[in-house]
Structure formats: C-alpha cells, structure tokens
Write a protein that holds these residues in place. Structure first.
Motif, PDB file in Angstrom:
ATOM      1  N   ARG A   1       7.796 -25.176  22.319  1.00 60.79           N
ATOM      2  CA  ARG A   1       8.908 -25.519  21.438  1.00 60.79           C
ATOM      3  C   ARG A   1      10.116 -24.706  21.858  1.00 60.79           C
ATOM      4  O   ARG A   1      10.031 -23.485  22.032  1.00 60.79           O
ATOM      5  N   ASP A   2      11.257 -25.376  22.015  1.00 59.94           N
ATOM      6  CA  ASP A   2      12.508 -24.700  22.331  1.00 59.94           C
ATOM      7  C   ASP A   2      13.276 -24.459  21.048  1.00 59.94           C
ATOM      8  O   ASP A   2      13.357 -25.336  20.185  1.00 59.94           O
ATOM      9  N   ASN A   3      13.832 -23.260  20.904  1.00 59.89           N
ATOM     10  CA  ASN A   3      14.576 -22.867  19.717  1.00 59.89           C
ATOM     11  C   ASN A   3      15.932 -22.326  20.126  1.00 59.89           C
ATOM     12  O   ASN A   3      16.033 -21.565  21.099  1.00 59.89           O
ATOM     13  N   THR A   4      16.961 -22.695  19.379  1.00 57.62           N
ATOM     14  CA  THR A   4      18.311 -22.211  19.635  1.00 57.62           C
ATOM     15  C   THR A   4      18.660 -21.152  18.606  1.00 57.62           C
ATOM     16  O   THR A   4      18.494 -21.371  17.407  1.00 57.62           O
ATOM     17  N   PHE A   5      19.140 -20.013  19.088  1.00 63.61           N
ATOM     18  CA  PHE A   5      19.533 -18.896  18.233  1.00 63.61           C
ATOM     19  C   PHE A   5      21.029 -18.662  18.398  1.00 63.61           C
ATOM     20  O   PHE A   5      21.550 -18.684  19.510  1.00 63.61           O
ATOM     21  N   THR A   6      21.724 -18.420  17.290  1.00 62.85           N
ATOM     22  CA  THR A   6      23.156 -18.150  17.319  1.00 62.85           C
ATOM     23  C   THR A   6      23.397 -16.650  17.316  1.00 62.85           C
ATOM     24  O   THR A   6      22.801 -15.916  16.515  1.00 62.85           O
ATOM     25  N   VAL A   7      24.257 -16.206  18.203  1.00 62.42           N
ATOM     26  CA  VAL A   7      24.667 -14.801  18.293  1.00 62.42           C
ATOM     27  C   VAL A   7      26.125 -14.742  17.864  1.00 62.42           C
ATOM     28  O   VAL A   7      26.953 -15.514  18.358  1.00 62.42           O
ATOM     29  N   THR A   8      26.455 -13.839  16.942  1.00 57.79           N
ATOM     30  CA  THR A   8      27.819 -13.697  16.436  1.00 57.79           C
ATOM     31  C   THR A   8      28.331 -12.294  16.698  1.00 57.79           C
ATOM     32  O   THR A   8      27.648 -11.316  16.400  1.00 57.79           O
ATOM     33  N   ASN A   9      29.518 -12.198  17.255  1.00 58.60           N
ATOM     34  CA  ASN A   9      30.186 -10.903  17.390  1.00 58.60           C
ATOM     35  C   ASN A   9      31.051 -10.733  16.147  1.00 58.60           C
ATOM     36  O   ASN A   9      32.161 -11.248  16.074  1.00 58.60           O
TER      37      ASN A   9
ATOM     38  N   ILE B   1      26.610  -7.875  28.442  1.00 57.70           N
ATOM     39  CA  ILE B   1      25.476  -8.330  27.631  1.00 57.70           C
ATOM     40  C   ILE B   1      24.299  -8.707  28.518  1.00 57.70           C
ATOM     41  O   ILE B   1      24.458  -9.431  29.498  1.00 57.70           O
ATOM     42  N   SER B   2      23.123  -8.222  28.149  1.00 56.66           N
ATOM     43  CA  SER B   2      21.881  -8.617  28.820  1.00 56.66           C
ATOM     44  C   SER B   2      20.752  -8.567  27.813  1.00 56.66           C
ATOM     45  O   SER B   2      20.784  -7.789  26.869  1.00 56.66           O
ATOM     46  N   GLU B   3      19.745  -9.406  28.018  1.00 55.23           N
ATOM     47  CA  GLU B   3      18.579  -9.422  27.146  1.00 55.23           C
ATOM     48  C   GLU B   3      17.435  -8.771  27.882  1.00 55.23           C
ATOM     49  O   GLU B   3      17.171  -9.068  29.029  1.00 55.23           O
ATOM     50  N   VAL B   4      16.729  -7.851  27.201  1.00 58.49           N
ATOM     51  CA  VAL B   4      15.695  -7.069  27.881  1.00 58.49           C
ATOM     52  C   VAL B   4      14.339  -7.093  27.195  1.00 58.49           C
ATOM     53  O   VAL B   4      13.416  -6.439  27.654  1.00 58.49           O
ATOM     54  N   GLY B   5      14.165  -7.864  26.107  1.00 57.24           N
ATOM     55  CA  GLY B   5      12.949  -7.713  25.330  1.00 57.24           C
ATOM     56  C   GLY B   5      11.941  -8.844  25.356  1.00 57.24           C
ATOM     57  O   GLY B   5      10.831  -8.667  24.897  1.00 57.24           O
TER      58      GLY B   5
ATOM     59  N   ALA C   1      -2.812 -18.923  18.030  1.00 59.82           N
ATOM     60  CA  ALA C   1      -2.497 -17.516  17.757  1.00 59.82           C
ATOM     61  C   ALA C   1      -1.127 -17.421  17.108  1.00 59.82           C
ATOM     62  O   ALA C   1      -0.352 -18.373  17.105  1.00 59.82           O
ATOM     63  N   THR C   2      -0.831 -16.241  16.574  1.00 65.60           N
ATOM     64  CA  THR C   2       0.499 -15.908  16.090  1.00 65.60           C
ATOM     65  C   THR C   2       1.061 -14.843  17.016  1.00 65.60           C
ATOM     66  O   THR C   2       0.365 -13.884  17.359  1.00 65.60           O
ATOM     67  N   HIS C   3       2.299 -15.018  17.450  1.00 65.02           N
ATOM     68  CA  HIS C   3       2.936 -14.090  18.386  1.00 65.02           C
ATOM     69  C   HIS C   3       4.225 -13.552  17.787  1.00 65.02           C
ATOM     70  O   HIS C   3       4.980 -14.302  17.173  1.00 65.02           O
ATOM     71  N   SER C   4       4.480 -12.280  18.000  1.00 65.58           N
ATOM     72  CA  SER C   4       5.722 -11.641  17.567  1.00 65.58           C
ATOM     73  C   SER C   4       6.393 -11.005  18.774  1.00 65.58           C
ATOM     74  O   SER C   4       5.731 -10.538  19.697  1.00 65.58           O
ATOM     75  N   ASP C   5       7.704 -10.972  18.763  1.00 65.76           N
ATOM     76  CA  ASP C   5       8.481 -10.360  19.835  1.00 65.76           C
ATOM     77  C   ASP C   5       9.846 -10.005  19.261  1.00 65.76           C
ATOM     78  O   ASP C   5      10.094 -10.185  18.068  1.00 65.76           O
ATOM     79  N   THR C   6      10.727  -9.508  20.106  1.00 59.56           N
ATOM     80  CA  THR C   6      12.100  -9.228  19.705  1.00 59.56           C
ATOM     81  C   THR C   6      13.059  -9.758  20.745  1.00 59.56           C
ATOM     82  O   THR C   6      12.747  -9.813  21.935  1.00 59.56           O
ATOM     83  N   ILE C   7      14.218 -10.183  20.281  1.00 54.66           N
ATOM     84  CA  ILE C   7      15.347 -10.475  21.154  1.00 54.66           C
ATOM     85  C   ILE C   7      16.160  -9.191  21.170  1.00 54.66           C
ATOM     86  O   ILE C   7      16.654  -8.756  20.130  1.00 54.66           O
TER      87      ILE C   7
ATOM     88  N   ALA D   1      21.380  -4.759  20.030  1.00 54.64           N
ATOM     89  CA  ALA D   1      21.111  -5.543  18.820  1.00 54.64           C
ATOM     90  C   ALA D   1      19.697  -6.089  18.959  1.00 54.64           C
ATOM     91  O   ALA D   1      19.354  -6.686  19.977  1.00 54.64           O
ATOM     92  N   VAL D   2      18.858  -5.864  17.956  1.00 57.59           N
ATOM     93  CA  VAL D   2      17.455  -6.282  18.005  1.00 57.59           C
ATOM     94  C   VAL D   2      17.160  -7.220  16.842  1.00 57.59           C
ATOM     95  O   VAL D   2      17.486  -6.912  15.692  1.00 57.59           O
ATOM     96  N   ARG D   3      16.548  -8.359  17.141  1.00 57.95           N
ATOM     97  CA  ARG D   3      16.135  -9.310  16.109  1.00 57.95           C
ATOM     98  C   ARG D   3      14.695  -9.720  16.375  1.00 57.95           C
ATOM     99  O   ARG D   3      14.322 -10.047  17.499  1.00 57.95           O
ATOM    100  N   ASN D   4      13.896  -9.731  15.317  1.00 54.97           N
ATOM    101  CA  ASN D   4      12.493 -10.125  15.417  1.00 54.97           C
ATOM    102  C   ASN D   4      12.373 -11.639  15.483  1.00 54.97           C
ATOM    103  O   ASN D   4      13.138 -12.354  14.832  1.00 54.97           O
ATOM    104  N   ILE D   5      11.413 -12.104  16.273  1.00 52.31           N
ATOM    105  CA  ILE D   5      11.068 -13.523  16.303  1.00 52.31           C
ATOM    106  C   ILE D   5       9.552 -13.643  16.215  1.00 52.31           C
ATOM    107  O   ILE D   5       8.824 -12.704  16.554  1.00 52.31           O
ATOM    108  N   GLN D   6       9.095 -14.798  15.729  1.00 55.62           N
ATOM    109  CA  GLN D   6       7.653 -15.011  15.604  1.00 55.62           C
ATOM    110  C   GLN D   6       7.354 -16.480  15.844  1.00 55.62           C
ATOM    111  O   GLN D   6       8.134 -17.363  15.465  1.00 55.62           O
ATOM    112  N   GLY D   7       6.241 -16.748  16.491  1.00 53.92           N
ATOM    113  CA  GLY D   7       5.768 -18.101  16.701  1.00 53.92           C
ATOM    114  C   GLY D   7       4.316 -18.202  16.288  1.00 53.92           C
ATOM    115  O   GLY D   7       3.557 -17.232  16.423  1.00 53.92           O
ATOM    116  N   GLN D   8       3.929 -19.342  15.769  1.00 46.71           N
ATOM    117  CA  GLN D   8       2.549 -19.548  15.365  1.00 46.71           C
ATOM    118  C   GLN D   8       2.051 -20.847  15.993  1.00 46.71           C
ATOM    119  O   GLN D   8       2.601 -21.917  15.727  1.00 46.71           O
ATOM    120  N   ALA D   9       1.038 -20.730  16.835  1.00 43.99           N
ATOM    121  CA  ALA D   9       0.467 -21.881  17.510  1.00 43.99           C
ATOM    122  C   ALA D   9      -0.749 -22.372  16.746  1.00 43.99           C
ATOM    123  O   ALA D   9      -1.660 -21.605  16.462  1.00 43.99           O
TER     124      ALA D   9
END
Length: 99
Positions: A3-11, A20-24, A65-71, A84-92
């Motif tokens: 599943r593809d998900n779109t996340f909005t980032v606001t300054n 800006i770079s994503e490392v997580g 499974a259920t998976h958790s990660d961070t952006i 900036a850290v935001r939690n994300i979770q997916g459940q299969a």
C-alpha cells in the motif's frame, strides 16, 4: 501486497528548512521508487517557510504482522541542524484465499 501512502510535510516556521534528508525508514517501509521523497512526492532539499510538500511511502509487508517505524527528517532550521520524527504503523492482514 503493498500500500502506498502520501504524507504531508509542513514547514510551520518562519525560515527555510534546508538540507532535508530522511534517515529512518526500514523494511517493510520504503519510498516508492526507492528514494526520497518517493515517486509522486513533492518534497525536495528545501521547504520554504509556510510551505507544504508530500512524501510517498510504501508499506510492503511479508506475512501477517504489525510493523512500526519512524519518518526521520534531518534538516537545518536556519540556525542549526535538527530532526523531525513522526511515528508510522502498518498492519498486514491475511491475504485472500479463493477455493
């Protein structure tokens, strides 16, 4: 499946966010197409003050499974490097099975 998900980032600050770079992200999460900001994403190396952009992240689990990660977005806020850290979770769930 995936599943593809779109996340909005606001300054919401008064200065440009730069470098800006994503490392997580780790499997089963990834950027669509393999790299930041994901195919169809609009974020770049900078985000103007008050501006928004998008990231497109794929959730592609293997098995139930259920998976958790961070952006984790590393950036310079105009004064210093920060994250900036935001939690994300997916459940299969179990796949369909036709008999």
């Amino acid at each position: 499946g995936f599943r593809d998900n779109t996340f909005t980032v606001t300054n919401s600050g008064a200065s440009v966010a730069s470098s800006i770079s994503e490392v997580g992200l780790a499997a089963p999460f990834s950027f669509v197409g393999g790299g930041y900001p994901g195919t169809g994403g609009t974020c770049g190396a900078t985000i103007a003050a008050g501006a928004t952009c998008t990231l497109v992240i794929r959730y592609a689990p293997i098995g139930v499974a259920t998976h958790s990660d961070t952006i984790d977005l590393n950036y310079n806020n105009g004064a210093l490097a920060t994250t900036a850290v935001r939690n994300i979770q997916g459940q299969a769930g179990a796949p369909a099975l036709l008999t």
